[in-house]
Design a protein around this motif. Sequence first.
Motif, PDB file in Angstrom:
ATOM      1  N   ALA A   1      10.969  -4.343  -6.216  1.00 55.29           N
ATOM      2  CA  ALA A   1      11.207  -5.737  -5.838  1.00 55.29           C
ATOM      3  C   ALA A   1      12.218  -5.828  -4.694  1.00 55.29           C
ATOM      4  CB  ALA A   1      11.695  -6.522  -7.051  1.00 55.29           C
ATOM      5  N   ARG A   2      13.287  -5.064  -4.798  1.00 53.36           N
ATOM      6  CA  ARG A   2      14.329  -5.123  -3.769  1.00 53.36           C
ATOM      7  C   ARG A   2      13.868  -4.520  -2.446  1.00 53.36           C
ATOM      8  NH1 ARG A   2      19.201  -2.381  -6.644  1.00 53.36           N
ATOM      9  NH2 ARG A   2      20.213  -2.717  -4.610  1.00 53.36           N
ATOM     10  N   SER A   3      12.932  -3.583  -2.509  1.00 57.58           N
ATOM     11  CA  SER A   3      12.363  -3.040  -1.275  1.00 57.58           C
ATOM     12  C   SER A   3      11.515  -4.091  -0.568  1.00 57.58           C
ATOM     13  CB  SER A   3      11.511  -1.803  -1.577  1.00 57.58           C
ATOM     14  OG  SER A   3      12.294  -0.744  -2.081  1.00 57.58           O
ATOM     15  N   LEU A   4      10.781  -4.883  -1.337  1.00 54.48           N
ATOM     16  CA  LEU A   4       9.950  -5.935  -0.742  1.00 54.48           C
ATOM     17  C   LEU A   4      10.805  -7.000  -0.076  1.00 54.48           C
ATOM     18  CD1 LEU A   4       7.263  -6.317  -3.553  1.00 54.48           C
ATOM     19  CD2 LEU A   4       7.025  -5.133  -1.356  1.00 54.48           C
ATOM     20  N   TYR A   5      12.016  -7.202  -0.610  1.00 54.18           N
ATOM     21  CA  TYR A   5      12.915  -8.188  -0.030  1.00 54.18           C
ATOM     22  C   TYR A   5      13.727  -7.621   1.136  1.00 54.18           C
ATOM     23  CZ  TYR A   5      16.541 -11.776   0.257  1.00 54.18           C
ATOM     24  OH  TYR A   5      17.398 -12.750   0.708  1.00 54.18           O
TER      25      TYR A   5
ATOM     26  N   ARG B   1       0.829  -1.201   0.000  1.00 57.55           N
ATOM     27  CA  ARG B   1       0.000   0.000   0.000  1.00 57.55           C
ATOM     28  C   ARG B   1       0.874   1.266   0.000  1.00 57.55           C
ATOM     29  NH1 ARG B   1      -2.946  -3.083  -1.495  1.00 57.55           N
ATOM     30  NH2 ARG B   1      -4.898  -3.901  -0.609  1.00 57.55           N
ATOM     31  N   ASN B   2       0.739   2.036  -1.070  1.00 58.75           N
ATOM     32  CA  ASN B   2       1.381   3.357  -1.187  1.00 58.75           C
ATOM     33  C   ASN B   2       2.884   3.316  -0.899  1.00 58.75           C
ATOM     34  OD1 ASN B   2      -1.169   4.637  -1.712  1.00 58.75           O
ATOM     35  ND2 ASN B   2      -1.596   4.562   0.485  1.00 58.75           N
ATOM     36  N   LEU B   3       3.543   2.251  -1.320  1.00 55.06           N
ATOM     37  CA  LEU B   3       4.981   2.120  -1.076  1.00 55.06           C
ATOM     38  C   LEU B   3       5.736   3.160  -1.902  1.00 55.06           C
ATOM     39  CD1 LEU B   3       6.677   0.154   0.672  1.00 55.06           C
ATOM     40  CD2 LEU B   3       7.215  -1.088  -1.422  1.00 55.06           C
ATOM     41  N   THR B   4       6.643   3.870  -1.245  1.00 53.96           N
ATOM     42  CA  THR B   4       7.341   4.984  -1.896  1.00 53.96           C
ATOM     43  C   THR B   4       8.814   5.002  -1.494  1.00 53.96           C
ATOM     44  OG1 THR B   4       5.347   6.371  -1.992  1.00 53.96           O
ATOM     45  CG2 THR B   4       7.468   7.509  -2.092  1.00 53.96           C
ATOM     46  N   LYS B   5       9.658   5.190  -2.480  1.00 56.00           N
ATOM     47  CA  LYS B   5      11.078   5.441  -2.259  1.00 56.00           C
ATOM     48  C   LYS B   5      11.436   6.653  -3.111  1.00 56.00           C
ATOM     49  CE  LYS B   5      15.391   4.703  -0.976  1.00 56.00           C
ATOM     50  NZ  LYS B   5      15.834   4.920   0.416  1.00 56.00           N
ATOM     51  N   ARG B   6      11.707   7.768  -2.442  1.00 58.92           N
ATOM     52  CA  ARG B   6      11.941   9.010  -3.182  1.00 58.92           C
ATOM     53  C   ARG B   6      13.042   8.844  -4.220  1.00 58.92           C
ATOM     54  NH1 ARG B   6      11.535  10.466   2.188  1.00 58.92           N
ATOM     55  NH2 ARG B   6       9.619  11.600   2.746  1.00 58.92           N
TER      56      ARG B   6
ATOM     57  N   GLY C   1       4.923   3.784   3.429  1.00 59.06           N
ATOM     58  CA  GLY C   1       4.002   2.834   2.820  1.00 59.06           C
ATOM     59  C   GLY C   1       3.874   1.601   3.704  1.00 59.06           C
ATOM     60  N   GLU C   2       3.099   0.636   3.263  1.00 60.92           N
ATOM     61  CA  GLU C   2       2.866  -0.576   4.038  1.00 60.92           C
ATOM     62  C   GLU C   2       3.150  -1.824   3.211  1.00 60.92           C
ATOM     63  OE1 GLU C   2      -1.149  -0.442   5.445  1.00 60.92           O
ATOM     64  OE2 GLU C   2      -0.663   0.854   7.144  1.00 60.92           O
ATOM     65  N   VAL C   3       3.786  -2.804   3.842  1.00 62.20           N
ATOM     66  CA  VAL C   3       3.982  -4.136   3.269  1.00 62.20           C
ATOM     67  C   VAL C   3       3.412  -5.119   4.281  1.00 62.20           C
ATOM     68  CG1 VAL C   3       5.641  -5.857   2.454  1.00 62.20           C
ATOM     69  CG2 VAL C   3       6.075  -3.416   2.050  1.00 62.20           C
ATOM     70  N   ILE C   4       2.365  -5.835   3.880  1.00 59.54           N
ATOM     71  CA  ILE C   4       1.650  -6.728   4.795  1.00 59.54           C
ATOM     72  C   ILE C   4       1.720  -8.150   4.254  1.00 59.54           C
ATOM     73  CG2 ILE C   4      -0.570  -7.216   5.911  1.00 59.54           C
ATOM     74  CD1 ILE C   4      -1.269  -4.221   5.340  1.00 59.54           C
ATOM     75  N   VAL C   5       2.263  -9.068   5.041  1.00 54.85           N
ATOM     76  CA  VAL C   5       2.381 -10.477   4.652  1.00 54.85           C
ATOM     77  C   VAL C   5       1.499 -11.312   5.573  1.00 54.85           C
ATOM     78  CG1 VAL C   5       3.923 -12.452   4.444  1.00 54.85           C
ATOM     79  CG2 VAL C   5       4.706 -10.191   3.750  1.00 54.85           C
TER      80      VAL C   5
ATOM     81  N   LEU D   1      -1.171  -9.561  -3.812  1.00 55.45           N
ATOM     82  CA  LEU D   1      -0.649 -10.811  -4.381  1.00 55.45           C
ATOM     83  C   LEU D   1      -1.368 -11.958  -3.691  1.00 55.45           C
ATOM     84  CD1 LEU D   1       1.556 -12.238  -6.168  1.00 55.45           C
ATOM     85  CD2 LEU D   1       3.009 -12.224  -4.117  1.00 55.45           C
ATOM     86  N   HIS D   2      -1.994 -12.836  -4.503  1.00 53.01           N
ATOM     87  CA  HIS D   2      -2.771 -13.936  -3.954  1.00 53.01           C
ATOM     88  C   HIS D   2      -1.990 -15.250  -4.001  1.00 53.01           C
ATOM     89  CE1 HIS D   2      -5.727 -10.886  -5.241  1.00 53.01           C
ATOM     90  NE2 HIS D   2      -6.442 -11.313  -4.219  1.00 53.01           N
ATOM     91  N   GLU D   3      -2.484 -16.194  -3.277  1.00 55.03           N
ATOM     92  CA  GLU D   3      -1.845 -17.519  -3.227  1.00 55.03           C
ATOM     93  C   GLU D   3      -1.779 -18.131  -4.623  1.00 55.03           C
ATOM     94  OE1 GLU D   3      -3.652 -21.480  -1.679  1.00 55.03           O
ATOM     95  OE2 GLU D   3      -2.742 -20.480   0.059  1.00 55.03           O
ATOM     96  N   GLY D   4      -0.557 -18.549  -5.019  1.00 50.54           N
ATOM     97  CA  GLY D   4      -0.375 -19.185  -6.324  1.00 50.54           C
ATOM     98  C   GLY D   4      -0.370 -18.228  -7.496  1.00 50.54           C
ATOM     99  N   GLU D   5      -0.385 -16.925  -7.219  1.00 56.59           N
ATOM    100  CA  GLU D   5      -0.427 -15.918  -8.280  1.00 56.59           C
ATOM    101  C   GLU D   5       0.978 -15.391  -8.560  1.00 56.59           C
ATOM    102  OE1 GLU D   5      -2.952 -11.847  -9.290  1.00 56.59           O
ATOM    103  OE2 GLU D   5      -2.384 -12.250  -7.217  1.00 56.59           O
ATOM    104  N   CYS D   6       1.223 -15.005  -9.803  1.00 56.64           N
ATOM    105  CA  CYS D   6       2.458 -14.311 -10.164  1.00 56.64           C
ATOM    106  C   CYS D   6       2.090 -12.935 -10.704  1.00 56.64           C
ATOM    107  CB  CYS D   6       3.252 -15.092 -11.223  1.00 56.64           C
ATOM    108  SG  CYS D   6       4.817 -14.298 -11.681  1.00 56.64           S
ATOM    109  N   VAL D   7       2.601 -11.903 -10.040  1.00 57.86           N
ATOM    110  CA  VAL D   7       2.376 -10.523 -10.468  1.00 57.86           C
ATOM    111  C   VAL D   7       3.667 -10.005 -11.100  1.00 57.86           C
ATOM    112  CG1 VAL D   7       1.979  -8.158  -9.690  1.00 57.86           C
ATOM    113  CG2 VAL D   7       0.591 -10.025  -8.765  1.00 57.86           C
ATOM    114  N   GLY D   8       3.567  -9.450 -12.283  1.00 55.67           N
ATOM    115  CA  GLY D   8       4.732  -8.906 -12.969  1.00 55.67           C
ATOM    116  C   GLY D   8       4.815  -7.402 -12.824  1.00 55.67           C
TER     117      GLY D   8
END
Length: 517
Positions: free
Chosen positions: A320-324, A285-290, A332-336, A300-307
């Motif tokens: 991608a590297r921020s999520l890792y 949600r609203n992830l931002t890196k200036r 912003g928010e990253v919820i797992v 992202l749902h179970e078994g789904e691939c988002v490009g």
Amino acid sequence: MNVGDALLEVRNVTKTFNKVVRALDNVSIEVRRNEMVSVVGENGAGKSTLMKILVGVYKPDSGKMYYMGREVPFPENPLDALRRGISIVYQEKGVIPHLKVYQFLFLGLEDRFTRLGRLQLEKIIGLARSVFEELGIKCDLASSMYELPLSTQKMVEIARAILNIKLMVGEGSNITPIIILDEPTAPLSLEERDELFSYLTSLKKSNSFIFVSHIIPEVITFSDRIYVLRDGKLTAHHDVRSEKVFEEELFKEIVGRASYHELWARYESVKVRDIDKKPTVLSVRNLTKRGYYTNISFDLHEGECVGLFGPAGCGKSEIARSLYGDIVADYGEVIVDGKKLKLRGEPHTRVRMGIGYFSGETGKELLLFWPIRKNLSLVNFDKVTKSSLKIVSVISFKAEKSLAERIMNKLRIKAPSVEAECYSLSGGNKQKVSVGKWIERAPRILILEDPTIGIDVGAREDIYDALLEMKKNGISMILVSDDPKEYALLCDKIIYIKEGTSQAVYTNEEFRKVMGL
């Protein structure tokens, strides 16, 4: 075709290693003036062996070489090949990052420009400027190599190869340089590839090229002729100027099996229906890196691939590297699985949370001087260890070997044994080992960045099959790549990123239609 029509020709070249492995079996190719000849094939097909024979690294067991219609001996070494007008630019970056551009251009040639023990710096810089003007390279000669875009670095490497030939044979010589390009576009974005090929097209007026690549569309688009190798034998030859070559046809000639359409049919067979009804494993949600990306949101749902798709510099890799956890987002928010993650979380904490990341760079993914079994167990310690005295855990070498053999069979990794050190493997097999450790780990979410960069179409097929099986087993993925077909094969949903913002969201079917796939 008479031998006199060719600038360079090799006939019936055979090369065997250790008296057992026949790398080349009666292979013949020719190169004419001012053309680009492509040599394609899977890893292990014999391409690299043939190129190394042309530049004097290997001696063939048998065969003949002709230059301008006259039979000549094969080069004794790379210096001897230079005297014949043949040079090679290898796939791995051959630049020295902290050298100035003019220093790198004349590296190894300093003795030619030394007078009374002093380097004639003004003469070198002046000659470098004239070389770049002649070859159409635009960059600051005083810049360090690492400051240049990758495409420009590759141009400078090619210019250096041409300059070496000219200085070796003499400016007045009528020799047409033959430059061998080994996977020159593998690390480049789509835009950088276009820039490089525009440069190569202009250079064809005074040079010839042998182009080794795994990227079929660019081979068909930019080649004059194409040679196909499979298992050390020449299986096909196409003159692109006089015949229409189709991607599906070339694909089958290279691998001898499935076409892209058959792979897409395989994707359809494992495609998750009603994906939005599956559990949500990741919410952004609203992830931002200036300076990189702004207000990125998706589920992202179970078994789904988002490009995450877009041009070079659009911010997709940084997302991608921020999520890792490799890059820290500003807000912003990253919820797992319903749990909000700290934006400053380290990569190892993300792995424990069930997030894996594959960078596509085997130099970063693997410890190259470790055996395959150790590399595969790096993120799978829980599967190869057992408790000792309830205090410490020790590695079970039997379990480690069994795990490695299972992955090697699954991905068809070609190596003598699980004890083979990874540096000795082909590029495709290194990539398979890199992907294999995550396949065995089976993270909740796997972030993929260029998972098949620089590898042949057959090895890609093996990796795609493994990734599709992971999806079928409920593992979710995020893909970042420069290959539209990769998105079409793996993704259920594609987010188009431009200048750091989300511009559009496509279903797989919509994306294939937009891209004309």
